[in-house]
Design a protein around this motif. Structure first.
Motif, short mmCIF file in Angstrom:
data_model
loop_
_atom_site.label_atom_id
_atom_site.label_comp_id
_atom_site.label_asym_id
_atom_site.label_seq_id
_atom_site.Cartn_x
_atom_site.Cartn_y
_atom_site.Cartn_z
N THR A 7 21.85 52.87 46.01
CA THR A 7 23.09 52.72 45.23
C THR A 7 24.02 51.76 45.95
N ARG A 8 24.58 50.83 45.20
CA ARG A 8 25.53 49.86 45.77
C ARG A 8 26.96 50.41 45.59
N ILE A 9 27.58 50.77 46.71
CA ILE A 9 28.96 51.26 46.68
C ILE A 9 29.90 50.13 47.09
N ALA A 10 30.83 49.81 46.21
CA ALA A 10 31.91 48.87 46.55
C ALA A 10 33.11 49.71 47.00
N ALA A 11 33.65 49.41 48.17
CA ALA A 11 34.75 50.21 48.71
C ALA A 11 35.94 49.33 49.07
N MET A 12 37.12 49.85 48.80
CA MET A 12 38.37 49.18 49.17
C MET A 12 39.43 50.25 49.37
N ALA A 13 40.56 49.88 49.97
CA ALA A 13 41.65 50.82 50.18
C ALA A 13 42.95 50.03 50.34
N ASP A 14 44.06 50.76 50.25
CA ASP A 14 45.37 50.16 50.50
C ASP A 14 45.63 48.97 49.58
N ILE A 15 45.39 49.19 48.29
CA ILE A 15 45.63 48.10 47.33
C ILE A 15 47.10 48.02 46.94
N HIS A 16 47.87 49.08 47.18
CA HIS A 16 49.34 49.06 47.05
C HIS A 16 49.82 48.38 45.76
N VAL A 17 49.35 48.88 44.65
CA VAL A 17 49.69 48.25 43.36
C VAL A 17 51.18 48.42 43.07
N ARG A 18 51.81 47.32 42.69
CA ARG A 18 53.22 47.32 42.28
C ARG A 18 53.33 47.04 40.79
N VAL A 19 54.50 47.30 40.26
CA VAL A 19 54.72 47.09 38.82
C VAL A 19 54.50 45.62 38.45
N SER A 20 54.78 44.72 39.39
CA SER A 20 54.64 43.28 39.13
C SER A 20 53.22 42.77 39.29
N ASP A 21 52.26 43.66 39.56
CA ASP A 21 50.89 43.23 39.86
C ASP A 21 49.96 43.20 38.65
N LYS A 22 50.51 43.22 37.46
CA LYS A 22 49.67 43.25 36.26
C LYS A 22 48.72 42.06 36.24
N GLY A 23 47.43 42.34 36.10
CA GLY A 23 46.43 41.29 36.01
C GLY A 23 45.81 40.87 37.33
N LEU A 24 46.38 41.30 38.47
CA LEU A 24 45.89 40.81 39.76
C LEU A 24 44.51 41.35 40.13
N LEU A 25 44.21 42.58 39.71
CA LEU A 25 42.94 43.19 40.09
C LEU A 25 41.86 43.05 39.03
N ARG A 26 42.23 42.64 37.85
CA ARG A 26 41.28 42.61 36.74
C ARG A 26 40.05 41.76 37.06
N GLY A 27 40.25 40.58 37.62
CA GLY A 27 39.14 39.70 37.94
C GLY A 27 38.20 40.30 38.97
N ILE A 28 38.78 40.99 39.96
CA ILE A 28 37.98 41.64 41.00
C ILE A 28 37.12 42.74 40.38
N PHE A 29 37.74 43.54 39.51
CA PHE A 29 37.01 44.64 38.88
C PHE A 29 35.90 44.11 37.97
N GLU A 30 36.17 43.05 37.25
CA GLU A 30 35.13 42.46 36.39
C GLU A 30 33.96 41.96 37.23
N GLU A 31 34.26 41.41 38.39
CA GLU A 31 33.22 40.92 39.31
C GLU A 31 32.35 42.07 39.80
#
Length: 245
Positions: A7-31
């Motif tokens: 199983t391939r586990i992708a791991a990350m932490a401390d992403i500290h999402v702010r209200v102004s971060d809309k759209g910043l993670l979408r590309g990473i998640f799609e990848e």
């Protein structure tokens, strides 16, 4: 006997999402839909523990077609709204573990936030003022919660590999690089005890932004500090680590 596919586990932490971060993670998640089978996020999902930040993250998670599991971090507790944050993310199909366990993609996951207390011979003891005892008890209780979750997994799916998600570190190796004065606030050796006792395959944590990517327990269990600043520094700007289990 059929050989289990890794199983391939992708791991990350401390992403500290702010209200102004809309759209910043979408590309990473799609990848990650193409690169991983499961995404694990090890705490500090929000920046200030505000439910509006959790809503932003929830919207970003819609880009995922793989399951996502995680734990909360100290930032998610900042405003005392951790239960609301958990509820919002659960409604967006993220599993938040707090002493619970789940099987995803043939890996048995258990998780807790964890707490501080220090490491090895410098670990704080339950002695002295009530406030000091409460501090140490918090780490002990988190360790016990984790042990109970892992015990359930041993009983229910003994043949599956076990992965643990934490926010605080279970070993000193992966906080190395931080000022030593901060070590008691970055993790506790109490958290390593159930990893060894229950023969965990791998564990991930965050919290120590200035720490080190990888280390291992005395029983050779690999531990990864997947705090975003650590990944960006040690993985050439990458926002996640992929490990096969």
């Amino acid at each position: 006997m059929e050989v289990r596919k890794k199983t391939r586990i992708a791991a990350m932490a401390d992403i500290h999402v702010r209200v102004s971060d809309k759209g910043l993670l979408r590309g990473i998640f799609e990848e990650l839909n193409e690169k991983a089978d499961v995404l694990a996020i090890c705490g500090d999902l929000t920046d200030t523990g505000d439910e509006e930040e959790a809503v932003v993250l929830g919207e970003e998670l819609k880009a995922l077609r793989i399951p996502v599991v995680g734990v909360l971090g100290n930032h998610d507790y900042e405003k005392g709204r951790q239960k609301i944050i958990k509820q919002i993310l659960t409604e967006h199909h993220m599993t938040i573990l707090d002493g619970e366990s789940i099987v995803l993609a043939d890996v048995a996951f258990a998780g807790v936030k964890g707490f501080g207390g220090g490491f090895d011979q410098y670990m704080l003891s339950i002695f002295g003022e009530d406030m000091m005892k409460q501090f140490v008890h918090e780490a002990v209780n988190e360790s016990l919660q984790l042990d109970r979750a892992l015990t359930r997994l041993e009983q229910e799916c003994p043949h599956l590999p076990k992965a643990v998600l934490l926010h605080y570190a279970p070993i000193k190796d992966t906080v190395a690089g931080e000022p030593e004065q901060l070590f008691p606030f970055l993790g506790s050796s109490h958290l390593a005890e159930p990893l060894t006792r229950r023969q965990v395959s791998i564990a991930f944590h965050g919290h120590a932004h200035g720490g080190t990517l990888s280390g291992h327990t005395t029983s050779e269990i690999p531990i990864y500090n997947v705090a975003l600043p650590v990944l960006k520094r040690e993985k050439e700007g990458q926002s996640y680590l992929i490990v096969e289990v």
